[in-house]
Design a protein around this motif. Structure first.
Motif, PDB file in Angstrom:
ATOM      1  N   ARG A  35     -10.752   8.691  -5.125  1.00  0.00           N
ATOM      2  CA  ARG A  35      -9.380   9.056  -5.499  1.00  0.00           C
ATOM      3  C   ARG A  35      -9.208   9.010  -7.018  1.00  0.00           C
ATOM      4  O   ARG A  35      -8.577   9.880  -7.611  1.00  0.00           O
ATOM      5  CB  ARG A  35      -8.377   8.110  -4.819  1.00  0.00           C
ATOM      6  CG  ARG A  35      -8.147   8.414  -3.352  1.00  0.00           C
ATOM      7  CD  ARG A  35      -6.881   7.754  -2.845  1.00  0.00           C
ATOM      8  NE  ARG A  35      -6.949   6.308  -2.901  1.00  0.00           N
ATOM      9  CZ  ARG A  35      -7.405   5.542  -1.911  1.00  0.00           C
ATOM     10  NH1 ARG A  35      -7.853   6.096  -0.795  1.00  0.00           N
ATOM     11  NH2 ARG A  35      -7.418   4.236  -2.026  1.00  0.00           N
ATOM     12  N   TYR A  36      -9.758   7.986  -7.651  1.00  0.00           N
ATOM     13  CA  TYR A  36      -9.678   7.904  -9.111  1.00  0.00           C
ATOM     14  C   TYR A  36     -10.420   9.069  -9.760  1.00  0.00           C
ATOM     15  O   TYR A  36      -9.956   9.659 -10.740  1.00  0.00           O
ATOM     16  CB  TYR A  36     -10.273   6.575  -9.604  1.00  0.00           C
ATOM     17  CG  TYR A  36      -9.280   5.431  -9.658  1.00  0.00           C
ATOM     18  CD1 TYR A  36      -8.736   5.013 -10.868  1.00  0.00           C
ATOM     19  CD2 TYR A  36      -8.880   4.770  -8.502  1.00  0.00           C
ATOM     20  CE1 TYR A  36      -7.840   3.958 -10.935  1.00  0.00           C
ATOM     21  CE2 TYR A  36      -7.979   3.715  -8.555  1.00  0.00           C
ATOM     22  CZ  TYR A  36      -7.458   3.311  -9.770  1.00  0.00           C
ATOM     23  OH  TYR A  36      -6.566   2.286  -9.826  1.00  0.00           O
ATOM     24  N   MET A  67      -4.790   3.599   2.594  1.00  0.00           N
ATOM     25  CA  MET A  67      -4.001   2.921   1.562  1.00  0.00           C
ATOM     26  C   MET A  67      -2.796   2.183   2.143  1.00  0.00           C
ATOM     27  O   MET A  67      -2.166   1.380   1.457  1.00  0.00           O
ATOM     28  CB  MET A  67      -3.530   3.929   0.509  1.00  0.00           C
ATOM     29  CG  MET A  67      -4.645   4.491  -0.345  1.00  0.00           C
ATOM     30  SD  MET A  67      -4.029   5.349  -1.814  1.00  0.00           S
ATOM     31  CE  MET A  67      -3.229   6.764  -1.066  1.00  0.00           C
ATOM     32  N   GLY A  77       0.784  -1.213   0.000  1.00  0.00           N
ATOM     33  CA  GLY A  77       0.000   0.000   0.000  1.00  0.00           C
ATOM     34  C   GLY A  77       0.825   1.277   0.000  1.00  0.00           C
ATOM     35  O   GLY A  77       1.896   1.351   0.583  1.00  0.00           O
ATOM     36  N   GLN A  78       0.272   2.274  -0.647  1.00  0.00           N
ATOM     37  CA  GLN A  78       0.902   3.587  -0.709  1.00  0.00           C
ATOM     38  C   GLN A  78       0.763   4.308   0.629  1.00  0.00           C
ATOM     39  O   GLN A  78       0.068   3.860   1.537  1.00  0.00           O
ATOM     40  CB  GLN A  78       0.230   4.429  -1.802  1.00  0.00           C
ATOM     41  CG  GLN A  78       0.197   3.789  -3.168  1.00  0.00           C
ATOM     42  CD  GLN A  78      -0.683   4.570  -4.123  1.00  0.00           C
ATOM     43  OE1 GLN A  78      -0.494   5.764  -4.325  1.00  0.00           O
ATOM     44  NE2 GLN A  78      -1.653   3.900  -4.725  1.00  0.00           N
ATOM     45  N   SER A 104      -0.028   0.037  -4.214  1.00  0.00           N
ATOM     46  CA  SER A 104      -1.411  -0.427  -4.169  1.00  0.00           C
ATOM     47  C   SER A 104      -2.266   0.476  -3.282  1.00  0.00           C
ATOM     48  O   SER A 104      -1.786   1.431  -2.667  1.00  0.00           O
ATOM     49  CB  SER A 104      -1.466  -1.871  -3.656  1.00  0.00           C
ATOM     50  OG  SER A 104      -1.333  -1.910  -2.245  1.00  0.00           O
ATOM     51  N   SER A 105      -3.535   0.125  -3.185  1.00  0.00           N
ATOM     52  CA  SER A 105      -4.454   0.837  -2.300  1.00  0.00           C
ATOM     53  C   SER A 105      -4.569   0.144  -0.953  1.00  0.00           C
ATOM     54  O   SER A 105      -5.530   0.355  -0.214  1.00  0.00           O
ATOM     55  CB  SER A 105      -5.838   0.943  -2.954  1.00  0.00           C
ATOM     56  OG  SER A 105      -5.781   1.735  -4.118  1.00  0.00           O
ATOM     57  N   ASN A 134     -13.747   5.099  -1.194  1.00  0.00           N
ATOM     58  CA  ASN A 134     -12.548   5.948  -1.129  1.00  0.00           C
ATOM     59  C   ASN A 134     -11.687   5.794  -2.382  1.00  0.00           C
ATOM     60  O   ASN A 134     -11.143   6.768  -2.902  1.00  0.00           O
ATOM     61  CB  ASN A 134     -11.725   5.611   0.119  1.00  0.00           C
ATOM     62  CG  ASN A 134     -12.360   6.135   1.391  1.00  0.00           C
ATOM     63  OD1 ASN A 134     -13.230   7.008   1.345  1.00  0.00           O
ATOM     64  ND2 ASN A 134     -11.938   5.601   2.529  1.00  0.00           N
ATOM     65  N   ILE A 135     -11.552   4.573  -2.860  1.00  0.00           N
ATOM     66  CA  ILE A 135     -10.765   4.338  -4.077  1.00  0.00           C
ATOM     67  C   ILE A 135     -11.426   5.020  -5.272  1.00  0.00           C
ATOM     68  O   ILE A 135     -10.764   5.678  -6.076  1.00  0.00           O
ATOM     69  CB  ILE A 135     -10.598   2.824  -4.327  1.00  0.00           C
ATOM     70  CG1 ILE A 135      -9.696   2.203  -3.255  1.00  0.00           C
ATOM     71  CG2 ILE A 135     -10.023   2.569  -5.718  1.00  0.00           C
ATOM     72  CD1 ILE A 135      -9.580   0.692  -3.342  1.00  0.00           C
TER      73      ILE A 135
END
Length: 306
Positions: free
Chosen positions: A150-151, A123, A117-118, A200-201, A146-147
């Motif tokens: 962010r996208y 994340m 994860g970032q 990754s997330s 949340n993902i």
């Protein structure tokens, strides 16, 4: 540096090793690679040798990650110390960006490079003690709110569900962990880049061939331990004292993992202060952070030997 590094033909998937004898933690061997005239990027070499991108970069400081100089000799970091703790099930060391799998009933360990994860909120891949809850081939991907947000902030509108197929970022296999309500998975990828990095997330990402092998061999119920240990030590049966230091994981976007402090446990402090350890060599290893085992034995001076 401790190695028997050799120039040799290397099988990219030769990442299974017999367990070392009792009292030893050292496995594997480092290799040399001579960069060809059109040698490709460091990422391409990482994939060729099935190591992580950052591991290759740390083992070869100063190398150009995009166009390594033709004729230069790179160290392929294939030698390592097993993580501390029981040799069973699945052990993920986040700081090391590696996964260790100890198949039940076999005297072996298989090691895979991973992406994790970032930085930032949900994340980050957490440490945990858990088990494998479920396995699925050709999984669909249901991105969290949340993902999707962010996208969307980057101009990409994700659908609620991504079906299985070449556009699915989870690849062809997924292994769900029981902890935290099952939101963390080990899975493949539809992109080669990012293995051995924080990309990754929050899930743990493997190359497709690696997750396929793990999916096939690892049963549901397998114990899983996720740790975050930047430094490992070992006193081998022959008295060789080894230390392996990785860059600590950043906690803030402004952190520089090359110089972040490494906090030693009491056991590590005792190892460093022991008369048998050259504390200055260990300190150099902690500054260099090559990610490879280094011998730190204190050796008597010539005058003391006469």
């Amino acid at each position: 540096m401790l190695v028997c590094a050799t120039l040799a033909t290397f099988n990219a998937h030769a990442n299974s090793y017999p367990l070392p004898p009792e009292g030893s933690r050292l496995i594997g061997q480092n290799f040399f690679h001579v960069v060809a005239d059109d040698g490709g990027s460091l990422e391409a070499l990482a994939k060729q040798y099935n190591v992580g991108f950052l591991a290759l970069l740390q083992a070869n400081p100063g190398v150009d990650p995009y166009v390594p100089r033709a004729g230069s000799v790179l160290t392929i970091p294939g030698q390592m110390l097993l993580p501390d703790g029981p040799r069973q099930g699945l052990v993920v060391n986040l700081a090391e960006l590696r996964l260790y799998y100890y198949p039940a009933g076999k005297n072996s360990v298989t090691v895979y490079p991973i992406g994790i994860g970032q930085l930032g909120g949900d994340m980050v891949t957490p440490t945990m003690v858990t088990t494998v809850a479920d396995k699925r081939a050709n999984p669909t991907w249901t991105p969290t709110a949340n993902i999707r947000a962010r996208y969307l902030a980057n101009g990409i509108k994700l659908p609620p569900v991504i079906p299985a197929g070449p556009d699915n970022p989870m690849g062809h296999h997924a292994i769900r962990l029981a902890a935290f309500g099952g939101v963390y998975l080990l899975h493949g990828t539809n992109a080669d880049f990012g293995i051995g990095m924080r990309v990754s997330s929050g899930c743990i990402r493997l190359r497709d061939d690696d997750i396929k092998a793990l999916y096939k061999d690892m049963p549901v119920g397998t114990p899983v331990r996720i740790i975050n240990t930047a430094i490992k030590t070992s006193i081998e049966p022959d008295g060789t004292r080894l230390v392996e230091v990785h860059q600590p994981l950043s906690k803030d976007i402004n952190d520089d993992p090359k110089v972040l402090p490494i906090v030693l446990s009491e056991q590590m402090k005792q190892f460093q202060s022991a008369a048998e350890t050259d504390a200055s060599v260990m300190e150099q290893a902690m500054q260099h952070r090559s990610g490879m085992p280094v011998e730190v034995n204190a050796h008597a001076s010539v005058s003391n030997q006469i």
